[in-house]
Design a protein around this motif. Structure first.
Motif, PDB file in Angstrom:
ATOM      1  N   THR A 131     -36.307  34.217  44.047  1.00  0.00           N
ATOM      2  CA  THR A 131     -35.916  35.743  43.553  1.00  0.00           C
ATOM      3  C   THR A 131     -37.491  36.186  43.235  1.00  0.00           C
ATOM      4  N   VAL A 132     -38.460  35.333  42.718  1.00  0.00           N
ATOM      5  CA  VAL A 132     -39.932  35.987  42.365  1.00  0.00           C
ATOM      6  C   VAL A 132     -40.371  36.462  43.893  1.00  0.00           C
TER       7      VAL A 132
ATOM      8  N   VAL B 271     -32.281  42.930  44.710  1.00  0.00           N
ATOM      9  CA  VAL B 271     -32.705  42.581  43.517  1.00  0.00           C
ATOM     10  C   VAL B 271     -32.391  43.656  42.529  1.00  0.00           C
ATOM     11  N   ARG B 272     -31.508  42.831  41.450  1.00  0.00           N
ATOM     12  CA  ARG B 272     -31.125  43.686  40.358  1.00  0.00           C
ATOM     13  C   ARG B 272     -32.327  44.255  39.597  1.00  0.00           C
ATOM     14  N   GLU B 273     -32.279  45.713  39.027  1.00  0.00           N
ATOM     15  CA  GLU B 273     -33.398  46.265  38.461  1.00  0.00           C
ATOM     16  C   GLU B 273     -34.025  45.275  37.126  1.00  0.00           C
ATOM     17  N   SER B 274     -32.961  45.078  36.466  1.00  0.00           N
ATOM     18  CA  SER B 274     -33.221  44.188  35.371  1.00  0.00           C
ATOM     19  C   SER B 274     -33.953  42.754  35.549  1.00  0.00           C
TER      20      SER B 274
ATOM     21  N   VAL C 181     -39.188  39.823  35.978  1.00  0.00           N
ATOM     22  CA  VAL C 181     -40.247  38.987  36.778  1.00  0.00           C
ATOM     23  C   VAL C 181     -41.613  39.819  36.563  1.00  0.00           C
ATOM     24  N   GLN C 182     -41.680  41.105  36.722  1.00  0.00           N
ATOM     25  CA  GLN C 182     -42.718  41.875  36.611  1.00  0.00           C
ATOM     26  C   GLN C 182     -43.403  41.401  35.167  1.00  0.00           C
ATOM     27  N   ARG C 183     -42.678  41.426  33.895  1.00  0.00           N
ATOM     28  CA  ARG C 183     -43.021  40.928  32.648  1.00  0.00           C
ATOM     29  C   ARG C 183     -43.740  39.602  32.954  1.00  0.00           C
TER      30      ARG C 183
END
Length: 354
Positions: A29-30, A40-43, A48-50
């Motif tokens: 997923t990353v 990839v779901r927005e949430s 992952v960005q956080r």
């Protein structure tokens, strides 16, 4: 061996697995988030960005290249990189490429020819570049480029709009029109021009813009004085112009010299010195304007009116255009796509009395 407080063990760089653990997702997923995969779901993407920001994770470009079989390297071919315009363009290209995650391999040439260009392209090809940007300021360079078979996507910078190759240019003609209109609006009956070398496309375009405005205004078009971009050539042109003012040219049809547009700021510096030595003040006796808006322009005495080129925009547009060609495999149908970047006139004390 014991570890002392003054010599802590260097911190290990965070990995993709660390990001996955903190975000509570899988390694795959990353990877999908990093490659901007649509499924990839927005949430999840935000989580992952956080985690990436929290850990300070940075992608390993070498590992990414092994997986994608891409080198993430772009080539640039440049000539005369010591001049302000070419050097600023080269810097902007490298900066824009880095922002997109690419390295840049550069080949600089003393002079463009079909042979020199071919060798440069072969050299870059050997380094595995995915595409190249060719800075082509001369007509000779344009002609040489048309003779070559290009093995990967190519974008030109300042190559004009006649090549069947995508390109990005500053609107040189518009810049010349802006400064010429400014000088005419200040009340001058005509504007003299100190041009760049005749084989440079930028010099041609600036002459064209200057002449068009004068003709449209019904003003007499003075003969062009040619320089070579250096202050010395500007100085010599300035001596000739100063002689017309100080000597009081009384020949039939002699044109007044009250405003001069110089094709670059370095030559304008030479013109300004020649005027000062002849006892002429700027703008009291003669209004003066340049082109490029080099960093020193505002520190001339008086500060120089000039045309500013947005080199950052040139670099970004060039790299975006090249990457779009690479992603499409060179089949984007944009062979004739040319992007024009608008310049901006910066008015200072050299063109208007204080």
């Amino acid at each position: 061996m014991s570890r002392t407080a003054g010599n802590p063990t260097p911190r290990r760089a965070p990995t993709m697995a660390d990001v996955a653990q903190v975000a509570g997702v899988s390694h795959q997923t990353v990877s999908r988030v990093l490659s901007d995969h649509p499924n990839v779901r927005e949430s999840t993407r935000e989580e992952v960005q956080r985690a990436i920001e929290r850990l300070g994770y940075r992608r390993n470009s070498s590992a990414r290249a092994l997986v994608t079989r891409r080198t993430l390297t772009l080539g640039v071919v440049a000539c005369n990189p010591t001049l302000f315009g070419p050097s600023s363009t080269l810097f902007s290209l490298e900066e824009a490429a880095r922002e997109e995650g690419y390295l840049v391999s550069t080949v600089t040439l003393r002079r463009y020819s079909a042979t020199a260009l071919r060798e440069a392209i072969e050299h870059l090809s050997g380094w595995g570049v995915e595409g190249i940007v060719v800075i082509v300021p001369y007509r000779e360079a344009v002609n040489a480029l048309t003779e070559l078979s290009l093995p990967f996507p190519v974008v030109t910078v300042e190559g004009g709009h006649t090549l069947p190759v995508p390109g990005v240019s500053v609107d040189q003609e518009l810049g010349a029109q802006l400064v010429t209109r400014h000088l005419l609006a200040a009340g001058h009956s005509t504007v003299w021009h100190v041009a760049g070398p005749r084989d440079w496309l930028e010099a041609e375009a600036r002459i064209s813009g200057w002449r068009r405005v004068l003709e449209e205004a019904g003003a007499v078009v003075p003969p062009v004085l040619e320089g070579d971009w250096t202050p010395l050539s500007g100085y010599r042109a300035g001596q000739e112009l100063a002689g017309r003012v100080v000597g009081g040219d009384t020949r039939a049809g002699a044109l007044p010299v009250s405003a001069v547009f110089v094709a670059n700021d370095q030559m304008a510096l030479g013109v300004q010195r020649a005027f000062r030595e002849a006892g002429l003040s700027v703008p009291g006796h003669v209004a003066l304007a340049g082109f490029d808006d080099i960093p020193e322009a505002e520190y001339f005495a008086p500060p120089l009116t000039s045309v500013r080129q947005d080199f950052a925009a040139v670099g970004q547009a060039s790299i975006r255009l090249l990457l779009s060609r690479i992603e499409s495999g060179g089949r984007s149908g944009a062979e004739d796509e040319h992007v024009l970047i608008e310049p901006r006139l910066i008015v200072r004390g050299s063109s208007s009395p204080t």
